[in-house]
Enzyme design. Sequence first.
Site, PDB file in Angstrom:
ATOM      1  CB  CYS A   1     -38.822  -2.170  51.955  1.00 35.66           C
ATOM      2  SG  CYS A   1     -37.729  -1.210  53.014  1.00 35.66           S
ATOM      3  CG  ASP A   2     -41.441  -7.018  48.031  1.00 32.87           C
ATOM      4  OD1 ASP A   2     -42.045  -6.303  47.201  1.00 32.87           O
ATOM      5  OD2 ASP A   2     -41.799  -8.166  48.333  1.00 32.87           O
ATOM      6  CB  SER A   3     -43.927  -6.385  53.132  1.00 28.60           C
ATOM      7  OG  SER A   3     -43.072  -5.480  53.790  1.00 28.60           O
TER       8      SER A   3
ATOM      9  N   GLY B   1     -38.221  -7.763  53.211  1.00 23.58           N
ATOM     10  CA  GLY B   1     -36.852  -7.726  52.722  1.00 23.58           C
ATOM     11  C   GLY B   1     -36.375  -6.296  52.630  1.00 23.58           C
TER      12      GLY B   1
END
Length: 205
Positions: free
Chosen positions: A72-74, A109
């Site tokens: 994940c990436d924010s 994501g």
Amino acid sequence: MKFVLASASPARLAVLRAAGIDASVVVSGVDEDAVAASLSDPSPAELVTELAKAKANAVAGEITGDAVVVGCDSMLSIGGDVVGKPGTPEVARKRWAAMAGGSGELLTGHAVIRLGASPATAAGCRATTVRFASPSEDELETYLATGEPLAVAGAFTLDGLGGWFVEGVDGDPSSVIGISLPLTRQLLAQVGLSVTDFWRTDPTL
């Protein structure tokens, strides 16, 4: 089958644990700046999704046997800018000057990689609108001094001290914390897995 979270985020791990999954954690060590620099004018959603893919792929290369890896990436999109972790109190203070009393779009994501006999991949992005309060100067300085906002996307948390300064969320709150449960369930289904297969057998633990 092992469930591996490719993230050092304690908030993401806490979301999974609260939702019944005891994930293993393997930190990717991906150079996020290098990944971003390799992309040609990506949209905010494309940027966070590609970063999530890079993290999941890096960890997948270290895993053997049947497993699913979730990366994940924010980032926060506000005022036309896409921002990640501020890193310093000065940057976080400027972020809050732009955010206070307004709203931003928190984009996370997600990438899911299934390893083993039936390899498959899936990826996607979840966007959620966050409405911010206007903390007083003393409140903001005290919050910055805790260090919490320095290491999180957008310089705030929903599930920690920053929650005092969030007026509301329009969309998926778990995505704001760092991992969207609805989207993760959908991506697992795309690689032929059911989220219920990973639930711990004793839900009270």
